[in-house]
Design an enzyme around this catalytic site. Structure first.
Site, PDB file in Angstrom:
ATOM      1  N   THR A 350       0.829  -1.207   0.000  1.00  0.00           N
ATOM      2  CA  THR A 350       0.000   0.000   0.000  1.00  0.00           C
ATOM      3  C   THR A 350       0.861   1.254   0.000  1.00  0.00           C
ATOM      4  O   THR A 350       2.085   1.184   0.044  1.00  0.00           O
ATOM      5  CB  THR A 350      -0.923   0.001   1.246  1.00  0.00           C
ATOM      6  OG1 THR A 350      -1.846   1.063   1.142  1.00  0.00           O
ATOM      7  CG2 THR A 350      -0.126   0.166   2.511  1.00  0.00           C
ATOM      8  N   ILE A 351       0.208   2.418  -0.061  1.00  0.00           N
ATOM      9  CA  ILE A 351       0.884   3.696   0.168  1.00  0.00           C
ATOM     10  C   ILE A 351       0.121   4.465   1.245  1.00  0.00           C
ATOM     11  O   ILE A 351      -1.083   4.276   1.434  1.00  0.00           O
ATOM     12  CB  ILE A 351       0.989   4.567  -1.107  1.00  0.00           C
ATOM     13  CG1 ILE A 351      -0.402   4.983  -1.630  1.00  0.00           C
ATOM     14  CG2 ILE A 351       1.779   3.862  -2.180  1.00  0.00           C
ATOM     15  CD1 ILE A 351      -0.842   6.350  -1.256  1.00  0.00           C
TER      16      ILE A 351
END
Length: 528
Positions: A350-351
């Site tokens: 993810t970010i």
């Protein structure tokens, strides 16, 4: 304070506004929005849209989004749940009849409806000054004119080569020369740029209705998916109230289920019973307690947490300080608790973006396509890489997280916010799939128990007790690894580092912001 004799990062300081992301270009794009008068929400959306192009293994408009936003750092905190649902036709009997006992992670069945674009639109409606027409421009430019691949992104590209070679349209879109991109390569994605232009012009409906949605549905149904145009058109973001607990005099806030933030809160409740300061931050005892707290919290999550629209979840009961007493009382410093082995079905990527603007609007914002490069399915004509978040479902009729039509899977992405006396103190997040609750706990206890600044707290060596094995970064001292083995932990090193992380500390007395960003990624904190 770090020693300048050794490698490391300084904290970043500013007075007006700050952003911390996993890529410097995203940080720059977000700061430019802030300097133009945009809000924290505007900056987060601009940065996230850009990351969906330049960090394609982690995020994109084919994924999901969660956010916590607090106006002026003192107002009511709002939680945004932009997670997608399974197609309405996805009932468990359909899978069992076909002898599908778990969701294949690179199949159409792993693709839940992408929730990110609707979440972005909802957040901007409530807290933004700008629209997609302005905020999508950096992403459009990167897709159409090209972007330079950064080192960590190249590392992930190489590790996922076989997956991309065997995906749906991924060889065409993500292996343009038949091999993984390397650091310094310039990548262009004109089809994705065209899709982003449509969103910039017509907003969220451009994604969920019309030609873009038709192409996504056609792609998915062409490889066996159950998705329909109605599944896309009917998608909505849930706007709700966060859940929280207290630790060391601070309040810690998370999005409610189907988000897994409750796992981190349970971990804090467990660790609050112990005086961590008795143990060094890099000690066998500290790592052991963190692992035991995680094992208990993840077990509780598996038993009690899923989409609340499909089951009753007593959040207040789970977060009661006495809820885990039965297990806490059995924690030993000379061995492991006897607990069932919990094996969550996925451990994705993810970010995370954190932003505080000049008016001290606080935004904790996370966006993901689940596993690295998601489902490895790119929509035929649009360039949209689709998530495999539905891989988080179980195909077990008696399990709370069993797949069902219109249901949201138990998620992994969690934005967090620390407050004191109602005032925003630190929006923060730690990426890394199932590691996130542990990572957030690790970073927060580094700050509140061990006195680290935000950068030191993020830098600290990490471990994750997952599927019966303690996965430890190479930076964990050998003596700690040996000590954990003597306690009965099975240990292993990890190929890639555990997650990433960003945080911004708000000093209300000085009127300053202090940011940190994880060296495990390519990004930075940036302010003005």
């Amino acid at each position: 304070m770090r020693s300048f004799h050794f490698p490391g990062r300084s904290t970043v300081h500013a007075q007006n506004a700050m952003v911390a992301t996993s890529h410097p270009l995203a940080a720059l794009a977000a700061v430019e929005v802030l300097r133009e008068g945009g809000t924290a929400a505007d900056a987060a959306v601009a940065g996230s849209l850009l990351l969906g192009v330049i960090e394609p293994q982690s995020t994109g408009i084919g994924g999901d989004c969660f956010a916590l936003i607090q106006p002026r750092g003192e107002g009511k905190i709002t939680a945004y749940n932009g997670s997608g649902r399974a197609p309405k036709a996805a009932n468990v009997e359909w899978y069992l009849e076909r002898k599908i006992n778990s969701v294949p992670l690179t199949s159409a069945h792993a693709v839940s409806i992408p929730g990110a674009i609707d979440a972005f639109a909802t957040v901007l409606r409530d807290h933004g000054k700008f629209g997609f027409d302005r905020l999508a421009q950096p992403a459009i430019k990167a897709a159409e004119e090209g972007y330079v691949v950064a080192p960590r992104i190249a590392f992930d590209w190489k590790n996922q080569f076989e997956k991309l070679k065997n995906g749906t349209n991924t060889e065409r879109y993500l292996l343009p020369h038949g091999k993984p991109a390397v650091a310094g390569d310039v990548i262009r994605q004109p089809e994705l740029g065209k899709t982003l232009r449509a969103i910039a012009k017509d907003g969220r409906d451009a994604f969920y209705k019309g030609p873009i949605a038709e192409d996504m549905v056609e792609t998915l149904r062409g490889i066996g998916g159950l998705h329909t145009l109605d599944d896309f058109a009917d998608h909505t973001t849930e706007v709700t109230t966060p859940i929280g607990t207290t630790y060391k005099g601070y309040d810690v806030w998370q999005c409610p289920p189907n988000g897994p933030g409750i796992t981190m809160l349970v971990m804090l409740n467990i660790l609050s019973r112990f005086d961590l300061k008795k143990f060094a931050p890099l000690s066998v005892e500290r790592f052991h307690l963190e692992a035991e707290a995680a094992r208990i919290a993840y077990m509780i999550r598996e038993m009690h947490v899923a989409d609340p629209a499909h089951m009753k979840i007593d959040v207040a009961k789970i977060l009661a300080t006495e809820f885990a007493d039965e297990y806490i009382a059995k924690i030993r410093m000379d061995g492991l608790l006897d607990l069932p082995n919990v094996a969550p079905p996925m451990n994705p990527s993810t970010i995370y973006i954190t932003v505080v603007d000049k008016d001290r609007n606080v935004c904790s914002f996370i966006n993901s396509i689940a596993h690295s490069f998601g489902s490895a399915i790119v929509s035929n004509k649009t360039g949209v890489l689709l998530q495999n978040r539905a891989g988080g479902f179980r195909i077990q009729p008696d399990h709370p997280n069993c797949i069902a039509g219109g249901k949201r899977p138990l998620h992994t992405i969690i934005p967090a916010l620390l407050t004191k006396a109602g005032r925003g103190i630190m929006p923060f997040g730690v990426m890394g799939g199932q590691y996130q609750p542990v990572g957030q706990t690790h970073v927060l206890t580094n700050i509140l128990d061990y006195g680290c600044d935000v950068q030191e707290a993020i830098d600290m060596p990490r471990g994750l007790h997952y599927e019966g094995v303690y996965q430890l970064e190479d930076s964990v001292p050998a003596a700690v690894v040996d000590g954990l083995k003597k306690l009965g932990h099975k240990t292993t090193s990890v190929v890639g580092p555990l997650g990433g992380g960003q945080a911004i500390w708000i000093d209300w007395d000085k009127g300053t912001l202090t940011g940190g960003s994880d060296p495990r990624k390519d990004g930075c904190a940036l302010g003005y």
